[in-house]
Design a protein around this motif. Structure first.
Motif, short mmCIF file in Angstrom:
data_model
loop_
_atom_site.label_atom_id
_atom_site.label_comp_id
_atom_site.label_asym_id
_atom_site.label_seq_id
_atom_site.Cartn_x
_atom_site.Cartn_y
_atom_site.Cartn_z
N THR A 28 12.51 -3.14 -1.99
CA THR A 28 11.60 -3.65 -0.96
C THR A 28 12.30 -3.93 0.36
O THR A 28 11.67 -4.06 1.39
CB THR A 28 10.88 -4.94 -1.45
N PHE A 49 13.98 0.51 1.49
CA PHE A 49 12.57 0.70 1.78
C PHE A 49 12.28 1.93 2.64
O PHE A 49 11.28 2.63 2.44
CB PHE A 49 12.01 -0.55 2.47
N SER A 98 9.76 4.83 1.49
CA SER A 98 8.56 5.19 2.25
C SER A 98 8.57 6.68 2.59
O SER A 98 7.54 7.35 2.52
CB SER A 98 8.50 4.34 3.53
N VAL A 110 4.98 -4.63 -2.00
CA VAL A 110 5.27 -3.20 -1.98
C VAL A 110 4.26 -2.35 -2.79
O VAL A 110 3.94 -1.25 -2.37
CB VAL A 110 6.74 -2.93 -2.37
#
Ligand SMILES: Cc1cc2nc3c(=O)[nH]c(=O)nc-3n(C[C@H](O)[C@H](O)[C@H](O)COP(=O)(O)OP(=O)(O)OC[C@H]3O[C@@H](n4cnc5c(N)ncnc54)[C@H](O)[C@@H]3O)c2cc1C
Ligand SMILES: Cc1ncc(C[n+]2csc(CCOP(=O)(O)OP(=O)(O)O)c2C)c(N)n1
Ligand code: SF4
Ligand SMILES: [Mg+2]
Lengths: 541, 334
Positions: free
Chosen positions: B133, B137, B141, B197
């Protein structure tokens, strides 16, 4: 050996790292005593037979059951099942319907004609059993299983004791009782009917018996003094129920008064209704709550139209009326007469005030001690006369079929030991699987199955069995409600929740073992075990 | 999620196994043949939820892929306790590169496999909440956005445990960590920060997102199995209690995960292409106190004085989850 760039060591396994050395406590598998087993007067291994029933292996279940109690179909009907009161599941939703499953297994055995395992080796020892009530047949069965030759002498023309001459047919059909007893006779137990024993010593001596078990019950109906102009209409419950087994049924008339508050009173009152009495009234000294009869039997009697008159005593019986005196409870809860009288019509009065042991037979036996109308026995059922054992109603204490069966079993073990010159000691009991040891999260929510009940008209006019059986699907469902308290049922939870794979699964029926090389002693398996079959112990030094 | 099509009243499917079920209906963890992907001898603490969750998840993925699986691992406890050079607890092909790049490494492996035509071999990436997270991250993503053929599993123990319990963006409010001490007007982690998340993953509209805990192995296995039946980017977020970091008894790991879901603080659900499709309903609801009390990281809410207001705010969070995911009523579909 060439290795990749910058690699100097071979790949090793973490198995080299014995993380079990971190442990300060270790889990161990245990078998704890479930409350049902702990409470069963016959010492049945209920949890274990339910375990087999859960799999649908009814024969295996029945075989575990009859290792302790040979009368499964009978017990599934008449046992007052203290196990269900103790059952841990009762704290979660409702107790397991143990009695209903027992009945299903017993009936299944009778339907399928399952027989007891054959006796392996005869010992050549002969044992006399006096009385074929539950105590006697249980002792005979267990002794025969151990290889002893057993002769039962029974005064009546049929076997079963109070199961036949007391408990009415609408609660225990006689073909069920017959089938349960026949299976014991088929093992090679000699049953002599119509043979009253008058002199135990002589019989043992003349016919070469090595030991004796007495199970003569308490047969004599207690009488109370009731001033009566005409005593013809006063009779007692055991006589009435006994006569129900003969070709001539008792004549009680249209209005029957039953005096007493126990199960026998209820049985007679319900029997009177079925014999055609328009009015069947139970007169009892104390309050309904104080009645020793079981609440659900009282309930069933009321449904069938039996009436209850509590806080009353019979002051006088005269021709076709009786005089009843009202009672009031004093501050200690004891009924006291009020002087308030009432007459009511009664064609007959049936006394159901309990039974006494027939002491004639016993007082003739050398060295036998009797106390308070019951025979004195030691913890393993031996009387004060070495080699003569006793159990059931005649030894006092709780008077039920199950208790009698338990006595018979214990006595059989004690007799077997005594014949070898040893003293029997019951093995120590496992610690109890109390409710707080369970992790009930894991049990699904499942209410109890209700047994079907015969419709009310047939219950008032016939002797058909009132409480029905579970069908296979229901019996299976009920068995599967068992939480297997204190005994591993192979749910794999310990095997799953161990973060260190330190639980070995040994395969179906073999349970699990711990791999202490890697068990770090976190206790997750102990905390998550649904049935409390793992204990945390300090690591041995 | 929890329901089964066979009704077995003794335990239903709540226990790990059930001897009354057909073999094919049994959990992977109940079988003698499970791969034990994460083997004994690892150096995780007693009662480690992360070690448990990882074995549950990867064993299920191994079964789902017929053992054709490669795993990329972020830095963190799971990596450190399993592979002190030259030993390994992993019984699968496994690679560790950096703290923040597990998703990118996994993407690379997946693409390489595709290029080589090895379509039968599948890829998972796994890491802790910090690695997922926070630091990882961006890579995560990107992997979502490109819909790379990787299942990413986050083992959420709600802090940077391996380096001594520092706060992450997955640390719950009020929790004490090494970097959110019990000092000042708002002791412990602050309210109103951090990120969710699973919902951010849903916002990428990837094919599959799910949450799970170590308290329901069948549910976790079912989700991993389902994820492995799908191609593209998938994300599973598993709550794994940490006895050391949470200040809890090692034997309470599963219980705490259970209380987290039964209180509503950790909703267990499934989403496909951005929409919630199922959730595990609460079976025996508990107040948040019951979950908080056994954990020393929340001890300041009870001693020296009861912090009713703070507890009420946490309860409000649980209540919001219950509303949002409809956790109290109706049947679970699966
Ligand atoms: C109406 C009634 C209903 C009952 N209902 C239940 C119930 O639902 N559930 C329950 O658990 N309990 C019930 N009981 C109690 C239960 O029946 C007894 O506790 C149990 O039968 C006692 O068993 P026993 O073997 O000691 O004696 P019994 O069953 O009384 O058997 C003794 C046997 O010994 C024989 N006998 C006696 N003297 C001699 C002799 N000298 N020679 C040869 N044979 C002899 C008798 O004929 C009899 O067959 C009930 C009792 C009654 C009266
Ligand atoms: C770039 C980088 N920064 C910091 C570290 C130090 N580090 C190693 S593990 C770790 C914490 C991991 O936390 P999390 O991802 O939540 O996993 P957990 O240990 O809690 O399972 C940190 C900060 C590192 N290895 N690399
Ligand atoms: S749940 Fe089963 S083992 Fe436990 S007390 Fe009831 S019948 Fe006995
Ligand atoms: Mg973490």
């Amino acid at each position: 050996m060439t290795k990749p760039y910058a690699i100097t060591l071979d790949v090793g396994s973490s198995l080299a790292n014995l993380t079990g050395s971190w442990r300060t406590q270790r889990p161990v598998y245990v078998d704890r005593l479930p409350p049902c087993n702990a409470t069963c007067p016959a010492g049945e291994n209920i949890q274990q037979w339910l375990f087999h029933a859960e799999e649908g292996n009814y024969e295996a279940a029945w075989r575990v059951l009859v290792a302790d109690n040979p009368l499964a179909a009978t017990m599934g009907r008449v046992c007052y099942h203290p196990c269900e009161k103790a059952c841990n599941r009762g704290e979660l939703d409702e107790s397991v319907g143990i009695n209903a499953v027992e009945r299903f297994l017993g009936d299944e055995a009778n339907r399928q004609g399952w027989q007891f395992d054959p006796v392996e080796q005869d010992t050549g020892r002969r044992i006399l059993v006096v009385g074929s009530g539950p105590a006697g047949v249980s002792a005979a069965y267990h002794l025969r299983r151990m290889g002893h030759a057993v002769v039962i002498c029974e005064a009546e023309d049929s076997a079963g004791g109070m199961m036949r001459y007391g408990i009415p047919q609408y609660r225990l059909p006689r073909d069920t009782l017959d089938a349960d007893i026949r299976r014991i006779v088929d093992m090679g137990v000699e049953l002599r009917l119509g043979e009253r024993v008058d002199d135990v010593d002589a019989l043992m001596r003349d016919q070469g018996f090595d030991a004796c078990f007495l199970g003569v019950g308490s047969q004599i109906g207690k009488r109370a003094y009731i001033p009566a102009g005409d005593a013809r209409h006063i009779t007692d419950a055991v006589s009435v129920l006994h006569q129900m087994e003969s070709t001539q049924r008792p004549l009680l008339g249209r209005r029957v008064v039953v005096y007493g508050g126990g199960n026998t009173a209820v049985d007679v009152a319900r029997t009177a209704r079925r014999l055609g009495a328009e009015e069947s009234i139970i007169v009892y000294r104390r309050t309904r709550e104080k009645m020793p009869a079981h609440a659900h039997e009282v309930e069933e009697a009321l449904e069938e139209g039996v009436k209850l008159k509590w806080l009353s005593t019979i002051a006088e019986a005269d021709g076709d009326t009786i005089t009843v005196e009202k009672m009031a409870l004093d501050e200690n809860g004891f009924p006291q007469p009020t002087g308030e009288l009432e007459t009511m019509p009664a064609d007959s009065v049936v006394l159901a005030l309990g039974q006494d042991v027939d002491l004639d037979l016993l007082s003739g036996i050398d060295g036998m001690q009797i106390d308070g109308g019951a025979v004195v026995v030691d913890p393993v059922q031996m009387t004060t006369r070495p080699g003569i054992f006793a159990g059931g109603d005649m030894v006092g204490g709780e008077k039920t079929v199950t208790v009698a069966i338990g006595h018979g079993k214990k006595a059989a073990r004690a007799i077997d030991a005594w014949l070898r010159g040893e003293t029997y000691h019951a093995p120590p009991k496992h610690e109890q699987a109390t409710y707080d040891r369970l992790n009930t999260w894991y049990y699904s929510d499942a209410p109890k199955t209700i047994r079907p009940v015969l419709d009310i008209i047939r219950r008032q006019s016939t002797f058909d069995e009132v409480v029905g059986s579970l069908d296979e699907a229901n019996a299976l469902y009920e068995a599967r409600r068992c939480m297997s308290c204190g005994n591993c049922f192979e749910c794999d939870t310990c095997y799953g929740v161990c973060p260190d794979n330190a639980v070995n699964k040994l395969g179906p029926g073999k349970r699990f073992s711990f791999n202490y090389d890697y068990c770090k002693g976190c206790g997750l398996c102990v905390a998550e075990c649904p049935c409390g079959a793992i204990r945390m112990e300090h690591e041995p030094d | 999620m929890r329901s089964s099509h066979v009704k077995f009243y003794q335990t239903g499917t709540f226990t790990v196994g059930n001897r009354l079920l057909n073999d094919s209906d049994r959990s992977v963890q109940s079988t003698m043949e499970r791969t034990n992907s994460l083997n004994s001898g690892h150096r995780a603490c007693q009662g480690c939820g992360e070690a448990l969750g990882a074995r549950y998840a990867i064993d299920a993925a191994m079964r789902a892929t017929d053992n054709q699986l490669i795993a990329a691992n972020a830095t963190g406890c799971l990596e450190v306790f399993s592979t002190p050079y030259p030993e390994t607890s992993w019984q699968i092909p496994w690679i560790h590169s950096l703290f923040g790049n597990a998703a990118a490494v996994a993407t690379g492996i997946a693409v390489a496999l595709r290029v080589k035509g090895r379509t039968g071999t599948r890829v998972v990436a796994q890491g802790g909440d910090g690695g997922t997270t926070d630091i990882g991250f961006g890579c995560l993503s990107g992997m979502f956005e490109r819909n790379d053929d990787v299942l990413y599993i986050c083992y959420d123990n709600e802090a940077y445990m391996n380096t001594g319990v520092q706060r992450s963006s997955a640390t719950p409010p009020a929790a004490r960590t090494a970097t959110t001490q019990v000092v000042g007007p708002q002791p412990g982690n602050v309210f109103g920060q951090g990120k969710n998340v699973p919902r951010i993953a849903m916002a990428h509209e990837i094919p599959y997102v799910a949450t799970a805990t170590v308290a329901d192995v069948r549910d976790l296995e079912a989700k991993v199995t389902k994820a492995m039946s799908i191609h593209g980017a998938r994300y599973i977020h598993v709550l794994v209690p940490c006895p050391l970091g949470w200040g809890a008894a090692p034997h309470d790991t599963v219980k705490l995960a259970r209380l987290a879901t039964e209180s509503g603080l950790f909703p267990v659900f499934e989403a496909e292409h951005g929409e919630v499709t199922d959730r595990s309903t609460i079976r025996r609801q508990v107040a948040v106190e019951e979950y908080l009390k056994p954990q020393r990281r929340f001890a300041h809410l009870f001693k020296p004085t009861l912090q009713s207001e703070v507890i009420a705010r946490l309860q409000a969070q649980a209540d919001r989850n219950i509303r949002r995911y409809n956790l109290l009523s109706g049947e679970t579909h699966r």
